[in-house]
Structure formats: C-alpha cells, structure tokens
Design an enzyme around this catalytic site. Structure first.
Site, PDB file in Angstrom:
ATOM      1  N   CYS A 152       0.558  -1.372   0.411  1.00  0.00           N
ATOM      2  CA  CYS A 152       0.205  -0.182   0.430  1.00  0.00           C
ATOM      3  C   CYS A 152       0.561   0.973  -0.486  1.00  0.00           C
ATOM      4  CB  CYS A 152      -0.633  -0.126   1.021  1.00  0.00           C
ATOM      5  SG  CYS A 152      -2.030  -1.120   1.320  1.00  0.00           S
ATOM      6  N   CYS A 167      -2.736   8.565   6.044  1.00  0.00           N
ATOM      7  CA  CYS A 167      -2.000   8.787   7.433  1.00  0.00           C
ATOM      8  C   CYS A 167      -1.442   8.704   8.050  1.00  0.00           C
ATOM      9  CB  CYS A 167      -0.941  10.156   6.169  1.00  0.00           C
ATOM     10  SG  CYS A 167      -0.349   9.775   4.584  1.00  0.00           S
TER      11      CYS A 167
END
Ligand SMILES: Cc1ncc(COP(=O)(O)O)c(C=O)c1O
Lengths: 403, 137
Positions: B37, B106
């Site tokens: 990812c 994030c």
C-alpha cells in the site's frame, strides 16, 4: 545551473528558443486564418502551415498529405482508434492493444468496448516488451487494428515495431502506434516501420503544448479514419477546426530541429543516462526497470527498494522527477505500467523516473546522482522495512494488515 | 501538491527516529500498514511503572505526510499516560499538520500505530487489549 533541475522530460519538454522565435510573428502580424482563401492574411497562414506540414512529414518519412494536425496526442490517439473502429466496422470489431499503453489509448479502447468493440489487452514480459507469438495468436478475422506504442513513457522501452506491423498486416489489420515518446528522439520511419497510423505531439519534442499530429497513410494501403470532430471539413475532412497556426509553425520548427540534431542529442543523452544509472545503482537494492537494450536514450526508471517514491521525491526537492507511486490517489494504486511488468507493489511504489532532455547538462546529472543518493539514504534511515531487511527478516513472512 | 510548513518541518527534521528494544516488557510496538500500500509505520513506546510514556520512537516507510504524522505522534505521546494516549484522534493530526483530504489515510495509520503500540504494551503486562469501536476503513 538552475534549481530545481528539470529531469521530467517525458512529461513535457521546455520549448526550444528557436521554436519560439519561429512562432512569434504568427501571433501578431501574421495572424490570419489559414482557411481564408481570398486575402493575403489567409495565404500567409496557409503557406506557413504547408511549410510546417512538410517539416513534420519529413521527420517521419511521410508525405505531407498524410499529416493531420490536431490538438495533441490525446486527440490523435482518440481519432485514430475511434476513427478506425467507425470506418472499418463492416470488416470487424476486434482491436488488439497492450496493458502498458498510455491512458489515452486504454481509455479510448474501454470506451469502444461499451460500443461493441472487442478488445484484447496483451500482457508484457518482465522487461516491458510484448510477446510476438501471443500477438500472432490473438489475431482473428475480425481484427481491424493493432495499437502498440513505439516507446513507453514510464520506462522508455521500445517495442519491436517492424515485427508487430508485419504480424498485423499478415492478418489484414491496420497498425497504429502512439509515437509520442519516440518521434524526434530516435529515427522513426513510417515506411520502413510499416506504420499505417501514428500519433505524436509537439510538447514532448521541444515544441509548444496543445498541438499534435496524426499520420494517416495514403498508399499501400490507403487508410481512412472517421472524423470525431464535425465542422468545416479541415484536414481533408478528418479534423475540423480553425488551424492553430502559431502552434503548427512551432511544431514544424521543432520537427526540423529534431531531424537535424536528434542523432547528436541521442548520443550525448545516452552517455548521461548511463552515467546516472551507474551512479545510482551502486546503491544497494536498486533496480533498473525495463529492457536495457531496446529503449529510448534519455529515460531511466529505477526502483530503490524499501523507500517510498513520493516520500523520496520530497527529499529530492531540488530535482523535478516523477514516481510510480501514487500515494495521492484514493486507491493508493502504484503505476499500472510497472505492475504490468510484474513488479511487486512495493517495488512499484519505490520507483523514480528520470527523463533527460536536450537541455540537460552533465553538471545537472552529477547533481541528480548526489541528491538522489542522499535522499535514498536519509529515507532508508527512517524506513522500518530497510531495518528489517538489514536484520535479515523476510518481509514476505510478515502478515501485513492491508488497509 | 504543496505540503504544509509543518509537514515539511517534521519531514526534514523528523523527531524521535529510532528503535526501542521490543523484547523488553515495558516497551510496546505497533507495526501497521503494508508495503504494497506504500506505507508502513512502526511506532514504539516505553512506559514507566505509573503507565506514563517516557519515550517514543518511530520508523516509517511512506510519503512525506506519513512520515510527518508518525513523527508528530511520537512528540504527542511522550509524557502522556497510556489511557490519555489512547484518545489521540487521527483528526487531531490532520488539523495540526493541515493534511489535505487525500492524505487523511496517513493520519489514520498513525492513530492505528499508537493504538497498536499501547495494546502491545498492555497485553505484555497482563492488561486487556482495548478494541477501538471507531471504524475508518
Ligand atoms: C505515450 C503518450 N501518449 C499520449 C500522451 C498525451 O499527449 P498530449 O499531452 O499531447 O495529449 C502522452 C503524454 O502525456 C504520452 O506520453
């Protein structure tokens, strides 16, 4: 040396100042519409276009009547594929292309699938080249078009164009190539290569943005494409719309310069590219992506394992390059081209494309090597994966939580 | 896309990069994300007998925003009691770093890393893992 250093010449190139000089009069004094047949302003514009058309044709070994001017390669790709599909629909509906093509080709094919086209998307080998036997096996009686790009925009590999066109022709199909990255950089000859239709664009060869061309063969065979833009019937009816005179003049000049300087540029750039590559592959766990023999002289695509491309580019802030990582998209999908080569997702995420150009200097390449090395080392110090690799932990043995 | 000054600051001068001894009983380790990812965070905390976090370290494979989110997380963790640390929300990180919408994942990853590290510590020390009812995914 100017900072940041531009090493993204596969995305676009700066315009050559000589091209700009050629264009300038056509914005102000020589502003006529090339279709105005009854006064000097129109004649001047028409003459300029004729001259440019000749220069464009000459670069690829074509006749000037075979050049259709467009707004760029995206339009040319659309016109070629949709135009052939419509024009030859009585003959068949099967198109063969490849998974590493540009989106302008792939998405056009997807669009046509909704309109009844059957499309075969050929895989590529781990070096990025298509398998010619597989191409041959995929040809059917209904195949009207084979669409394979000349040089790849991400990894720079060059497909075996002549062999591909031979296979297409043997089975009665036309051969179209997206020549964007190759034309003006390496010798492209539509006769020798057996190309029936080809898309290319000025802004990748030191010309202006917003102007491109479609080469459409007129003899052996005579090829026709159905217009996708209806209107005044410009460009032999295949592309209506008032001609972009300054853009076309610039395109012509860019083609002339490339024809004269391409060999020297290519020689110089391949030396610099090799220097860049050998300077960077001294880093542990760095890999060059794509075939290293059959490729454009000015592109290097390198994966630096255990660092992520976008993070890496941020550390290389004085370099303008691009990455196969796409941490910005919602899907987090890395480059489909690199994945097409069979690269694992983490290697695709770790890739950087360096694209050199006519104005790249050795000083800039040295700077790029040093900046990139520093950045990779900095990010590896931050990378848990690098630490695990150094401790000898097999990353595949870990159960990652996909998110 | 331009990065905010705070992201650039954390990225250029990351706080608390490093590794704690994960075999120690008072160290909790959270490893989240996946190489496929494009981001992996490892966040570690050292906790004293009063359940206060005395040290925090990270290493992150990922983009600038992922590195900045984990760097910020280590700063916030130091000196916090593990129960208070459990309440750190990804949106606090988004706000502090001015992350754009495409980078919210994030901050989510950083929150996940914090929770994973605390739970690792808890389980090692005979406490129950706390399952977060919050669902991001
Ligand atoms: C291979 C390829 N095809 C097509 C295009 C599109 O060209 P244009 O920008 O002229 O529409 C590009 C450039 O982005 C390209 O690299």
């Amino acid at each position: 040396m100017d900072i940041p250093v531009y090493l993204d010449n596969n995305a676009t190139t700066p315009m050559d100042p000589r091209v700009l000089d050629a264009m300038i009069p056509y914005f102000t004094q020589k502003f006529g519409n090339a279709a105005s047949r009854n006064h000097a302003f129109g004649w001047v514009a028409e003459e300029a276009i004729d001259y440019a058309r000749e220069a464009v044709a000459k670069l690829i070994g074509a006749n000037e009547k075979e050049i259709i001017f467009t707004s760029g390669a995206t339009e040319s790709d659309n016109l070629a594929i949709k135009g052939v599909f419509e024009m030859y629909k009585d003959k068949g509906n099967h198109i063969i292309t490849c998974i590493t093509e540009h989106k302008a080709v792939l998405d056009t094919c997807k669009h046509l699938e909704k309109l009844g086209a059957e499309v075969t998307y050929l895989p590529v080998n781990s070096d990025g080249l298509i398998d010619l036997d597989l191409l041959e096996q995929s040809m059917t009686e209904r195949t009207i078009l084979v669409s394979i790009m000349y040089g790849n925009n991400e990894i720079g590999i060059i497909q075996p164009i002549k062999q591909i066109s031979d296979i297409a022709h043997k089975h009665g199909a036309l051969f179209f190539t997206d020549g964007v990255q190759a034309v003006g950089k390496i010798p492209v000859d539509v006769i020798a290569d057996g190309i029936d239709i080809m898309a290319f664009t000025a802004h990748k060869m030191y010309g202006p943005k917003g102007v491109g061309a479609l080469y459409v063969r007129r003899k052996n065979p005579r090829v026709k494409v159905t217009a996708q833009m209806d209107g005044g019937g410009h460009e032999r009816g295949m592309r209506s719309g008032t001609m972009n005179v300054p853009g076309i003049v610039g395109f012509g000049k860019a083609c002339e310069l490339s024809r004269l300087e391409m060999a020297d540029d290519a020689k110089r750039l391949s030396v610099l590219r090799d220097k860049l590559e050998s300077g960077l592959t001294v880093l542990e766990e760095s890999y060059v992506n794509g075939n290293r023999e059959h490729r454009l002289p000015h592109v290097a695509n390198i994966s630096f394992k255990y660092v992520e491309g976008e993070g890496l580019m941020m550390a290389m802030k004085d370099l303008a390059v691009s990455s196969g990582s796409a941490c910005t998209s919602a899907s987090l999908e890395p480059s489909y081209v690199l994945k097409g080569l069979g690269l694992s997702d983490d290697l695709a995420h770790s890739s950087i494309r360096f694209g050199l150009g006519r104005f790249t200097t050795e000083e800039e390449v040295d700077f790029a090597i040093q900046q990139t090395k520093t950045a990779v080392n900095h990010l590896r110090d931050l990378s848990p994966l690098w630490e695990m690799f150094k401790e000898g932990i097999d990353l595949d043995s870990i159960e990652w939580a996909e998110h | 896309m331009a990065y905010s000054d705070k992201v650039i600051d954390h990225y250029t001068h990351p706080r608390n990069v490093g590794t704690l001894d994960k075999s120690k009983n008072n160290v909790g380790t959270g490893l989240v994300g996946a190489p496929e990812c494009g981001d992996v965070m490892r966040l570690q905390i050292e906790v004293d007998e009063n359940n206060v976090i005395t040290d925090a370290k990270f290493k992150t494979f990922g983009c600038g925003s992922a590195i900045a989110s984990s760097s910020l997380a280590t700063e916030w963790l130091k000196g916090k009691n593990i129960d208070d640390a459990m309440t750190i929300d990804n949106m606090d990180i988004v706000e502090e770093l001015a992350l754009p919408p495409v980078k919210i994942h994030c901050s989510v990853l950083a929150e996940d890393a914090i929770k994973a590290a605390i739970n690792d510590y808890r389980v090692k020390n005979g406490l129950e893992a706390i399952v977060s009812e919050k669902t991001h995914h």
